[in-house]
Design an enzyme around this catalytic site. Structure first.
Site, PDB file in Angstrom:
ATOM      1  N   SER A 136     -44.278  99.727  59.309  1.00 45.64           N
ATOM      2  CA  SER A 136     -44.073  98.489  58.553  1.00 45.64           C
ATOM      3  C   SER A 136     -43.334  98.755  57.246  1.00 45.64           C
ATOM      4  O   SER A 136     -43.513  99.804  56.621  1.00 45.64           O
ATOM      5  CB  SER A 136     -45.440  97.883  58.232  1.00 45.64           C
ATOM      6  OG  SER A 136     -45.348  96.971  57.175  1.00 45.64           O
ATOM      7  N   GLU A 138     -44.168  97.639  54.604  1.00 46.02           N
ATOM      8  CA  GLU A 138     -45.214  97.808  53.572  1.00 46.02           C
ATOM      9  C   GLU A 138     -45.338  99.266  53.145  1.00 46.02           C
ATOM     10  O   GLU A 138     -45.866  99.549  52.078  1.00 46.02           O
ATOM     11  CB  GLU A 138     -46.567  97.324  54.108  1.00 46.02           C
ATOM     12  CG  GLU A 138     -46.882  95.886  53.793  1.00 46.02           C
ATOM     13  CD  GLU A 138     -47.163  95.594  52.323  1.00 46.02           C
ATOM     14  OE1 GLU A 138     -48.009  96.271  51.733  1.00 46.02           O
ATOM     15  OE2 GLU A 138     -46.521  94.686  51.780  1.00 46.02           O
ATOM     16  N   TYR A 161     -53.553  98.626  53.714  1.00 46.82           N
ATOM     17  CA  TYR A 161     -52.791  98.425  54.959  1.00 46.82           C
ATOM     18  C   TYR A 161     -51.580  99.363  54.990  1.00 46.82           C
ATOM     19  O   TYR A 161     -51.347 100.071  55.969  1.00 46.82           O
ATOM     20  CB  TYR A 161     -52.347  96.964  55.058  1.00 46.82           C
ATOM     21  CG  TYR A 161     -51.339  96.705  56.154  1.00 46.82           C
ATOM     22  CD1 TYR A 161     -51.746  96.452  57.461  1.00 46.82           C
ATOM     23  CD2 TYR A 161     -49.961  96.714  55.884  1.00 46.82           C
ATOM     24  CE1 TYR A 161     -50.814  96.221  58.467  1.00 46.82           C
ATOM     25  CE2 TYR A 161     -49.027  96.486  56.879  1.00 46.82           C
ATOM     26  CZ  TYR A 161     -49.455  96.237  58.174  1.00 46.82           C
ATOM     27  OH  TYR A 161     -48.531  96.023  59.171  1.00 46.82           O
TER      28      TYR A 161
HETATM   29  P1  NAP Z   1     -50.831  90.177  64.894  1.00 43.21           P
HETATM   30  O1  NAP Z   1     -50.290  88.882  65.388  1.00 43.21           O
HETATM   31  O2  NAP Z   1     -51.847  90.172  63.813  1.00 43.21           O
HETATM   32  O3  NAP Z   1     -51.442  90.941  66.168  1.00 43.21           O
HETATM   33  C1  NAP Z   1     -52.244  92.084  66.027  1.00 43.21           C
HETATM   34  C2  NAP Z   1     -52.764  92.485  67.383  1.00 43.21           C
HETATM   35  O4  NAP Z   1     -53.602  93.641  67.221  1.00 43.21           O
HETATM   36  C3  NAP Z   1     -53.645  91.425  68.065  1.00 43.21           C
HETATM   37  O5  NAP Z   1     -53.361  91.438  69.443  1.00 43.21           O
HETATM   38  C4  NAP Z   1     -55.048  91.946  67.812  1.00 43.21           C
HETATM   39  O6  NAP Z   1     -55.997  91.504  68.757  1.00 43.21           O
HETATM   40  C5  NAP Z   1     -54.802  93.433  67.953  1.00 43.21           C
HETATM   41  N1  NAP Z   1     -55.880  94.260  67.403  1.00 43.21           N
HETATM   42  C6  NAP Z   1     -56.513  94.108  66.209  1.00 43.21           C
HETATM   43  N2  NAP Z   1     -57.477  95.038  66.086  1.00 43.21           N
HETATM   44  C7  NAP Z   1     -57.448  95.788  67.220  1.00 43.21           C
HETATM   45  C8  NAP Z   1     -58.228  96.874  67.691  1.00 43.21           C
HETATM   46  N3  NAP Z   1     -59.230  97.371  66.987  1.00 43.21           N
HETATM   47  N4  NAP Z   1     -57.942  97.388  68.905  1.00 43.21           N
HETATM   48  C9  NAP Z   1     -56.940  96.865  69.658  1.00 43.21           C
HETATM   49  N5  NAP Z   1     -56.179  95.825  69.258  1.00 43.21           N
HETATM   50  C10 NAP Z   1     -56.429  95.289  68.054  1.00 43.21           C
HETATM   51  O7  NAP Z   1     -49.657  91.146  64.421  1.00 43.21           O
HETATM   52  P2  NAP Z   1     -48.084  91.079  64.736  1.00 43.21           P
HETATM   53  O8  NAP Z   1     -47.434  90.269  63.685  1.00 43.21           O
HETATM   54  O9  NAP Z   1     -47.873  90.758  66.167  1.00 43.21           O
HETATM   55  O10 NAP Z   1     -47.662  92.585  64.446  1.00 43.21           O
HETATM   56  C11 NAP Z   1     -47.668  93.566  65.467  1.00 43.21           C
HETATM   57  C12 NAP Z   1     -47.720  94.953  64.846  1.00 43.21           C
HETATM   58  O11 NAP Z   1     -46.589  95.133  64.004  1.00 43.21           O
HETATM   59  C13 NAP Z   1     -48.930  95.213  63.957  1.00 43.21           C
HETATM   60  O12 NAP Z   1     -49.267  96.571  64.081  1.00 43.21           O
HETATM   61  C14 NAP Z   1     -48.417  94.929  62.553  1.00 43.21           C
HETATM   62  O13 NAP Z   1     -49.186  95.631  61.606  1.00 43.21           O
HETATM   63  C15 NAP Z   1     -47.003  95.441  62.678  1.00 43.21           C
HETATM   64  N6  NAP Z   1     -45.993  94.808  61.819  1.00 43.21           N
HETATM   65  C16 NAP Z   1     -45.861  93.460  61.811  1.00 43.21           C
HETATM   66  C17 NAP Z   1     -44.863  92.889  61.047  1.00 43.21           C
HETATM   67  C18 NAP Z   1     -44.659  91.396  61.011  1.00 43.21           C
HETATM   68  O14 NAP Z   1     -43.969  90.925  60.093  1.00 43.21           O
HETATM   69  N7  NAP Z   1     -45.173  90.650  61.967  1.00 43.21           N
HETATM   70  C19 NAP Z   1     -44.009  93.708  60.279  1.00 43.21           C
HETATM   71  C20 NAP Z   1     -44.175  95.080  60.349  1.00 43.21           C
HETATM   72  C21 NAP Z   1     -45.161  95.629  61.133  1.00 43.21           C
HETATM   73  P3  NAP Z   1     -56.798  90.095  68.572  1.00 43.21           P
HETATM   74  O15 NAP Z   1     -55.833  89.024  69.021  1.00 43.21           O
HETATM   75  O16 NAP Z   1     -57.966  90.267  69.447  1.00 43.21           O
HETATM   76  O17 NAP Z   1     -57.127  89.973  67.112  1.00 43.21           O
HETATM   77  O1  G4F Z   2     -47.100  86.593  54.762  1.00 44.33           O
HETATM   78  P1  G4F Z   2     -47.747  87.700  54.046  1.00 44.33           P
HETATM   79  O2  G4F Z   2     -49.235  87.761  54.086  1.00 44.33           O
HETATM   80  O3  G4F Z   2     -47.089  89.038  54.608  1.00 44.33           O
HETATM   81  P2  G4F Z   2     -47.003  90.532  54.015  1.00 44.33           P
HETATM   82  O4  G4F Z   2     -48.081  90.820  53.061  1.00 44.33           O
HETATM   83  O5  G4F Z   2     -45.598  90.746  53.554  1.00 44.33           O
HETATM   84  O6  G4F Z   2     -47.290  91.392  55.337  1.00 44.33           O
HETATM   85  C1  G4F Z   2     -46.642  91.089  56.561  1.00 44.33           C
HETATM   86  O7  G4F Z   2     -45.429  91.808  56.621  1.00 44.33           O
HETATM   87  C2  G4F Z   2     -45.580  93.242  56.673  1.00 44.33           C
HETATM   88  C3  G4F Z   2     -44.173  93.830  56.735  1.00 44.33           C
HETATM   89  O8  G4F Z   2     -43.631  93.888  55.448  1.00 44.33           O
HETATM   90  C4  G4F Z   2     -46.400  93.594  57.886  1.00 44.33           C
HETATM   91  F1  G4F Z   2     -46.500  94.941  57.991  1.00 44.33           F
HETATM   92  C5  G4F Z   2     -47.768  92.958  57.800  1.00 44.33           C
HETATM   93  O9  G4F Z   2     -48.499  93.254  58.995  1.00 44.33           O
HETATM   94  C6  G4F Z   2     -47.595  91.445  57.702  1.00 44.33           C
HETATM   95  O10 G4F Z   2     -47.058  90.967  58.908  1.00 44.33           O
HETATM   96  O11 G4F Z   2     -47.322  87.678  52.503  1.00 44.33           O
HETATM   97  C7  G4F Z   2     -45.963  87.638  52.123  1.00 44.33           C
HETATM   98  C8  G4F Z   2     -45.876  87.390  50.613  1.00 44.33           C
HETATM   99  C9  G4F Z   2     -46.753  88.341  49.792  1.00 44.33           C
HETATM  100  O12 G4F Z   2     -46.017  88.799  48.695  1.00 44.33           O
HETATM  101  C10 G4F Z   2     -47.900  87.479  49.322  1.00 44.33           C
HETATM  102  O13 G4F Z   2     -48.466  87.868  48.068  1.00 44.33           O
HETATM  103  O14 G4F Z   2     -46.364  86.081  50.338  1.00 44.33           O
HETATM  104  C11 G4F Z   2     -47.200  86.137  49.203  1.00 44.33           C
HETATM  105  N1  G4F Z   2     -48.119  85.000  49.232  1.00 44.33           N
HETATM  106  C12 G4F Z   2     -48.178  84.014  48.282  1.00 44.33           C
HETATM  107  N2  G4F Z   2     -49.144  83.155  48.567  1.00 44.33           N
HETATM  108  C13 G4F Z   2     -49.084  84.752  50.130  1.00 44.33           C
HETATM  109  C14 G4F Z   2     -49.737  83.593  49.720  1.00 44.33           C
HETATM  110  N3  G4F Z   2     -49.430  85.406  51.273  1.00 44.33           N
HETATM  111  C15 G4F Z   2     -50.439  84.885  52.021  1.00 44.33           C
HETATM  112  N4  G4F Z   2     -50.773  85.497  53.171  1.00 44.33           N
HETATM  113  N5  G4F Z   2     -51.123  83.758  51.636  1.00 44.33           N
HETATM  114  C16 G4F Z   2     -50.804  83.056  50.494  1.00 44.33           C
HETATM  115  O15 G4F Z   2     -51.425  82.062  50.160  1.00 44.33           O
END
Ligand code: NAP
Ligand code: G4F
Length: 343
Positions: A136, A138, A161
């Protein structure tokens, strides 16, 4: 009999659902890991599921958990996948401050358990298993002088995270170097869709703005409006995951649009599409601030573009619009149900 067999952890999540669709469309047999839950958690993949008794089924679900090494190992030995995509995670940054140990057990040690199981099955079966790790942006932490971030930018995570993901990232690199595993990390920047979890900021905004538009709520409480993110479309990003595992040599890749916008800009675009002004409805709540914030993430995906031939296809405006349009339909259905006395 399909020659490509994939195992996806996190198949019920946003990315898991898009990746399963992509792999099925490419003729793979797809196995997904699901967790036992007291309520349904498969709505993102229900459209893909078929009764396994029917002929020609290529999508299978299995109970396991990233914290359960024995179950992971058993599953790998039974399925013998050619590709493993590790998308499972406690993926919410703010929540990781409340549950740092839990986050580390899943995101960091869980990945290590999976890597160990893959190493073992590969040795026993005598056939390579390609591995994708969901790293990520992050892990960069995003200091202002280091924008845009690329593969060579130093990692300085600012959340439990991010630190857990960085451990998993380095373990994946180590298994590649130490044991010759075909293991690649996708350092993905934020990617969104109408399937995004409702507590991430983009979906929180589009859900609230559309509910406000139909009169179901009046206010939206947010934290830091000035944070900037590089937001792309999740459907594009799972293409990059698959492309990484099709390369002869494993490597790590930044996947991003190269453009960043503030949370405030996202609000502006979303509310404007509905004919509303965001400042009439958005209020600040310090509960949504983080103890340490990542202020600015913007990626340089040159390596993904040149080596994988990957490019994003959805612009920021198109992304906001498609999320607003999908949530408007949802809000209208909610309203209809409420008016009919079902809620
Ligand atoms: P998400 O919608 O939150 O999905 C997370 C998945 O992980 C869900 O299927 C969840 O299952 C499963 N999970 C949680 N705990 C687990 C455990 N203990 N054992 C097995 N599975 C588990 O996340 P996403 O946005 O699709 O992201 C996919 C991956 O990319 C994650 O690793 C995330 O950290 C990473 N990532 C995401 C972004 C982004 O912007 N979306 C960016 C960078 C990296 P349940 O449905 O049962 O909760
Ligand atoms: O949507 P966010 O919670 O995503 P964040 O923290 O960037 O993380 C996501 O992206 C990562 C990749 O860079 C992934 F690895 C991670 O799994 C996840 O998918 O927050 C985005 C921004 C932050 O700066 C947060 O402080 O939005 C700001 N924010 C402002 N108000 C808020 C809020 N975020 C959330 N969730 N809720 C609020 O009310």
């Amino acid at each position: 009999m399909p020659t490509n067999r994939a195992l996806i952890t996190g198949v019920t999540g946003q990315d898991g659902s898009y990746l399963a669709e992509l792999l099925l469309a490419r003729g793979y047999e797809v196995h997904g890991v699901i967790r036992r839950s007291s309520s349904f958690n498969t709505d993102r993949i229900d459209h893909l599921y078929r009764d396994p008794h029917e002929p020609g089924v290529r999508f299978f679900l299995h109970y396991a958990d990233l914290t359960d090494a024995a179950a992971l190992s058993r599953l790998l030995h039974r399925i013998q996948p050619t590709e493993v995509y590790n998308l499972g995670a406690q993926s919410h940054v703010r929540v990781s401050f409340d549950q740092p140990v839990f986050t580390a057990e899943i995101n960091a040690v869980g990945t290590l358990k999976l890597l160990e199981a893959i190493r073992d099955v590969q040795d026993r079966v005598g056939r390579p298993v390609r591995f994708y790790q969901a790293s990520s942006s992050e892990i960069f932490g995003g200091t202002p002088q280091e924008v845009p971030q690329r593969e060579t930018t130093p990692f300085r995570p600012r959340s439990p995270y991010g630190a857990a993901k960085l451990y998993a990232h380095w373990m994946t690199v180590n298994y590649r170097e130490a044991y010759g595993l075909h293991a690649s990390c996708g350092i993905l920047f934020n990617h969104e869709s109408e399937r995004r979890g409702e507590t991430f900021v983009t979906r929180k905004i589009t859900r609230a703005a559309t509910r406000i538009a139909v009169g179901l709520q009046h206010k939206l409480f947010l934290g830091n409006l000035e944070a900037r993110r590089d937001w792309g479309f999740a459907g594009d990003y799972v293409q990059a995951m698959w492309l990484m595992l099709q390369q002869e040599r494993p490597d790590d890749y930044v996947v991003a649009t190269g453009e960043s916008h503030s949370v405030r800009e996202f609000c502006d675009r979303a509310f404007s599409r509905l004919g509303l002004k965001y400042h009439d409805h958005v209020e600040h709540d310090p509960r949504y601030l983080r103890p340490t914030e990542v202020e600015h993430l913007m990626g340089d995906a040159t390596r993904a573009r040149t080596v994988l031939g990957w490019r994003p296809s959805v612009t920021f405006d198109e992304l906001v619009d498609r999320m607003v349009d999908a949530d408007l339909a949802l809000a209208r259905r909610e309203l209809t149900l409420q008016q009919a006395g079902h809620k």
